[in-house]
Design an enzyme around this catalytic site. Structure first.
Site, PDB file in Angstrom:
ATOM      1  N   PHE A 149      -5.480  16.976  -9.183  1.00 18.83           N
ATOM      2  CA  PHE A 149      -6.405  15.848  -9.359  1.00 18.83           C
ATOM      3  C   PHE A 149      -7.764  16.114  -8.747  1.00 18.83           C
ATOM      4  CE2 PHE A 149      -5.159  14.799  -4.998  1.00 18.83           C
ATOM      5  CZ  PHE A 149      -6.356  14.334  -4.475  1.00 18.83           C
ATOM      6  N   LYS A 173      -2.130  20.957 -19.042  1.00 20.58           N
ATOM      7  CA  LYS A 173      -1.475  19.745 -18.541  1.00 20.58           C
ATOM      8  C   LYS A 173      -2.259  19.339 -17.298  1.00 20.58           C
ATOM      9  CE  LYS A 173       0.816  17.894 -15.917  1.00 20.58           C
ATOM     10  NZ  LYS A 173       0.277  16.759 -15.088  1.00 20.58           N
ATOM     11  N   GLU A 176      -2.325  13.681 -14.005  1.00 26.56           N
ATOM     12  CA  GLU A 176      -2.234  12.363 -14.652  1.00 26.56           C
ATOM     13  C   GLU A 176      -3.070  11.328 -13.906  1.00 26.56           C
ATOM     14  OE1 GLU A 176      -0.068  14.074 -12.985  1.00 26.56           O
ATOM     15  OE2 GLU A 176       1.567  12.909 -12.104  1.00 26.56           O
ATOM     16  N   SER A 226      -0.392  21.494  -4.980  1.00 26.49           N
ATOM     17  CA  SER A 226       0.167  21.535  -3.631  1.00 26.49           C
ATOM     18  C   SER A 226       1.209  22.660  -3.508  1.00 26.49           C
ATOM     19  CB  SER A 226       0.805  20.187  -3.302  1.00 26.49           C
ATOM     20  OG  SER A 226       1.846  19.924  -4.218  1.00 26.49           O
ATOM     21  N   CYS A 281      -9.709  21.833  -1.533  1.00 28.53           N
ATOM     22  CA  CYS A 281      -8.843  22.892  -0.998  1.00 28.53           C
ATOM     23  C   CYS A 281      -9.605  23.774  -0.023  1.00 28.53           C
ATOM     24  CB  CYS A 281      -8.248  23.722  -2.133  1.00 28.53           C
ATOM     25  SG  CYS A 281      -9.517  24.489  -3.136  1.00 28.53           S
ATOM     26  N   GLU A 379      -0.674  19.676   5.524  1.00 28.16           N
ATOM     27  CA  GLU A 379      -1.963  19.478   4.855  1.00 28.16           C
ATOM     28  C   GLU A 379      -2.161  17.967   4.700  1.00 28.16           C
ATOM     29  OE1 GLU A 379      -2.254  20.415   0.638  1.00 28.16           O
ATOM     30  OE2 GLU A 379      -4.343  21.009   0.896  1.00 28.16           O
TER      31      GLU A 379
HETATM   32  P1  NAD Z   1       0.167  18.311  -7.023  1.00 26.75           P
HETATM   33  O1  NAD Z   1       0.912  19.537  -6.629  1.00 26.75           O
HETATM   34  O2  NAD Z   1       0.748  16.986  -6.676  1.00 26.75           O
HETATM   35  O3  NAD Z   1      -0.060  18.276  -8.612  1.00 26.75           O
HETATM   36  C1  NAD Z   1      -0.579  19.395  -9.310  1.00 26.75           C
HETATM   37  C2  NAD Z   1      -0.066  19.374 -10.741  1.00 26.75           C
HETATM   38  O4  NAD Z   1       1.369  19.501 -10.716  1.00 26.75           O
HETATM   39  C3  NAD Z   1      -0.375  18.081 -11.492  1.00 26.75           C
HETATM   40  O5  NAD Z   1      -0.723  18.402 -12.816  1.00 26.75           O
HETATM   41  C4  NAD Z   1       0.927  17.308 -11.413  1.00 26.75           C
HETATM   42  O6  NAD Z   1       1.120  16.450 -12.518  1.00 26.75           O
HETATM   43  C5  NAD Z   1       1.982  18.402 -11.396  1.00 26.75           C
HETATM   44  N1  NAD Z   1       3.181  18.015 -10.644  1.00 26.75           N
HETATM   45  C6  NAD Z   1       3.248  17.155  -9.591  1.00 26.75           C
HETATM   46  N2  NAD Z   1       4.528  17.035  -9.161  1.00 26.75           N
HETATM   47  C7  NAD Z   1       5.269  17.837  -9.951  1.00 26.75           C
HETATM   48  C8  NAD Z   1       6.675  18.135 -10.004  1.00 26.75           C
HETATM   49  N3  NAD Z   1       7.541  17.585  -9.139  1.00 26.75           N
HETATM   50  N4  NAD Z   1       7.097  18.995 -10.933  1.00 26.75           N
HETATM   51  C9  NAD Z   1       6.237  19.553 -11.810  1.00 26.75           C
HETATM   52  N5  NAD Z   1       4.908  19.302 -11.807  1.00 26.75           N
HETATM   53  C10 NAD Z   1       4.428  18.453 -10.891  1.00 26.75           C
HETATM   54  O7  NAD Z   1      -1.313  18.472  -6.429  1.00 26.75           O
HETATM   55  P2  NAD Z   1      -2.470  17.384  -6.411  1.00 26.75           P
HETATM   56  O8  NAD Z   1      -2.155  16.342  -5.391  1.00 26.75           O
HETATM   57  O9  NAD Z   1      -2.814  16.962  -7.785  1.00 26.75           O
HETATM   58  O10 NAD Z   1      -3.699  18.288  -5.900  1.00 26.75           O
HETATM   59  C11 NAD Z   1      -3.999  18.493  -4.550  1.00 26.75           C
HETATM   60  C12 NAD Z   1      -3.410  19.797  -4.046  1.00 26.75           C
HETATM   61  O11 NAD Z   1      -3.972  20.897  -4.768  1.00 26.75           O
HETATM   62  C13 NAD Z   1      -3.730  20.070  -2.590  1.00 26.75           C
HETATM   63  O12 NAD Z   1      -2.579  20.573  -1.963  1.00 26.75           O
HETATM   64  C14 NAD Z   1      -4.829  21.127  -2.644  1.00 26.75           C
HETATM   65  O13 NAD Z   1      -4.922  21.947  -1.498  1.00 26.75           O
HETATM   66  C15 NAD Z   1      -4.397  21.912  -3.835  1.00 26.75           C
HETATM   67  N6  NAD Z   1      -5.494  22.694  -4.400  1.00 26.75           N
HETATM   68  C16 NAD Z   1      -5.472  24.047  -4.212  1.00 26.75           C
HETATM   69  C17 NAD Z   1      -6.505  24.821  -4.712  1.00 26.75           C
HETATM   70  C18 NAD Z   1      -6.517  26.308  -4.532  1.00 26.75           C
HETATM   71  O14 NAD Z   1      -7.391  26.963  -5.079  1.00 26.75           O
HETATM   72  N7  NAD Z   1      -5.591  26.870  -3.790  1.00 26.75           N
HETATM   73  C19 NAD Z   1      -7.546  24.204  -5.431  1.00 26.75           C
HETATM   74  C20 NAD Z   1      -7.520  22.817  -5.610  1.00 26.75           C
HETATM   75  C21 NAD Z   1      -6.475  22.071  -5.089  1.00 26.75           C
END
Ligand code: NAD
Length: 417
Positions: A149, A173, A176, A226, A281, A379
């Site tokens: 997000f 994808k 959401e 994450s 991040c 985090e």
């Molecule tokens: P998230 O892991 O909750 O979601 C990421 C994606 O995975 C979304 O599209 C979500 O719909 C999907 N998802 C969520 N739960 C899932 C599940 N149980 N099974 C399958 N798919 C699932 O992350 P977020 O909260 O949207 O984003 C923030 C996180 O992203 C933070 O931890 C941040 O550090 C990380 N991030 C990392 C970088 C990097 O370059 N390393 C860059 C940006 C963000």
């Protein structure tokens, strides 16, 4: 109520899954849209469209593919403000930040414009007696992107620009929580001359992700999000024989030594800690302060915090917007509650004086944080900066290296060595 649907084979496709999720304006807390959540059949439809488009796109000349990227570059450039507006409306980050995100995303499209040069292979004559060897770079087929997000425009652009330029077709994808922007970008891609089916967006949750991870026609998956989900994506995707890159969460440290310019360090800590409400991040979330200067540094950071204007992202004077959802805001608040219970001190408490009804939390500064406390070990992903006091360089480096998290670290010192 707006409805946000899928983009499949060059057009908007409404879901028949019967499942949807709310999308909010984080600055007001009001629901502004409902996003469709794809069924497995809808994911299959998007993958089928991408697979059908692959042979022709793969056979399209490099110069034509780069022409599409050049046109996309012009369209994204011309629509920076509209993309930023969509970002701010659903993510909450301030407009200047959203414009910065678009600029960073655009760099990836600009990079992909050079694809004829980037895809060149190598040739070695006489690698063995009478044998020359060469390498060529070829597209894989249908590739998928699963994105977080916090950078709803930039992270997809990291992925699809180069994937498409290389001749792959793509299924995105997105998160959401802020899904609109990629529907707009899909239209720009279509206007750029990208053939239908080359770029598809399926809105969805775990069900859609799981289908992409198991689908035989998806050759590779790129994930950003994450760490627990990154591990899941990596294990499941590679277990199904796919190429996977999965970038996870972060907890970035900055070490401030006795000889540092403390005003410069305090400015950096405030900007990197509270920019985008800490939902980056690359946000700094831990400041390791050498004992001798720690009190001064804490005072300097605390003195700067009241000057940060917290407010709706679309207001010109706002410097920090709300968090993405009420649940996330409450989770971040929970870390502040837990920190004081664990013995850290709350120097600046962002739980009070929060503006409006949105998902706001004010900048918070914790001191006396130590490894082993939840606010250090996890985090947080919010506007919470933790001060960990260290003896000096060696202690600081050992603490940083003992953290399991990436993504980056910084040292503030006047010592060039
Ligand atoms: P998230 O892991 O909750 O979601 C990421 C994606 O995975 C979304 O599209 C979500 O719909 C999907 N998802 C969520 N739960 C899932 C599940 N149980 N099974 C399958 N798919 C699932 O992350 P977020 O909260 O949207 O984003 C923030 C996180 O992203 C933070 O931890 C941040 O550090 C990380 N991030 C990392 C970088 C990097 O370059 N390393 C860059 C940006 C963000």
């Amino acid at each position: 109520m707006n409805r946000i649907s899928h983009w499949i084979d060059g057009k908007v496709v409404e879901s028949t899954s019967g499942n949807s999720a709310p999308v909010y304006d984080p600055a007001t807390g009001e629901q502004t849209a409902a996003v469709d959540l794809a069924s497995t059949a809808e994911v299959d439809r998007a993958v089928a469209a991408a697979r059908a488009a692959f042979p022709e796109w793969r056979a399209t000349s490099l110069s034509k593919r780069s022409e599409v990227m050049f046109r996309l570059r012009e369209l994204v450039d011309a629509n920076r403000k509209e993309i930023a507006r969509l970002l701010t409306a659903e993510h909450g980050k301030v407009l200047s930040d959203s414009l910065g995100e678009v600029a960073r995303g655009l760099e990836n499209i600009e990079f992909a414009c050079g694809i004829p040069q980037l895809l060149k292979g190598d040739y070695s004559e006489q690698a063995a007696s009478g044998i020359d060897v060469y390498s060529i770079r070829q597209p894989l087929g249908v590739v998928a992107g699963i994105t977080p997000f916090n950078f709803p425009a930039m992270v997809p652009m990291w992925m699809f620009a180069n994937a498409l330029a290389c001749g792959n077709t793509f299924v995105l994808k997105p998160s959401e929580k802020d899904p609109s922007v990629n529907m707009f970008v899909a239209e720009l891609l279509a206007q750029s001359g990208l053939p239908h089916g080359c770029f598809n967006v399926v809105q969805g949750d775990k069900r859609a992700v799981d289908r992409l991870l198991e689908h035989d026609d998806v050759a590779a998956v790129s994930f950003v999000g994450s760490t627990p989900i990154a591990k899941y994506i990596y294990e499941t995707g590679t277990g199904n024989g796919k190429r996977v890159q999965a970038l996870g969460g972060a907890k970035n440290h900055m070490l401030v030594l006795n000889d540092a310019d403390l005003d410069m360090a305090a400015d950096a800590a405030v900007s990197a800690g509270y920019g985008s409400a800490g939902e980056r991040c690359m946000a700094i979330s831990v400041v390791l302060a050498a004992d001798e200067i720690a009190d001064d540094l804490v005072t300097k950071i605390a003195d700067r915090i009241p000057a940060i204007t917290v407010g709706p992202g679309d207001q010109p004077d706002s410097e920090m917007g709300p968090l993405i959802t009420a649940e996330h805001r409450d989770r971040v608040r929970g870390y502040i509650d837990g920190a004081s219970a664990a013995g850290a001190s709350v120097v600046v408490d962002g739980r009070s004086g929060v503006p409006g009804d949105g998902f706001f939390l004010n900048p918070t500064l914790l001191d006396g944080v130590r490894p082993g406390m939840d606010c250090y070990d996890d985090e947080i992903f919010g506007p919470v900066l933790s001060i960990v006091r260290v003896a000096g360089y060696q202690d600081g480096i050992e603490t940083i290296n003992a953290s399991p998290f990436a993504n980056g670290t910084a040292i503030f010192t006047r010592d060039g060595g």
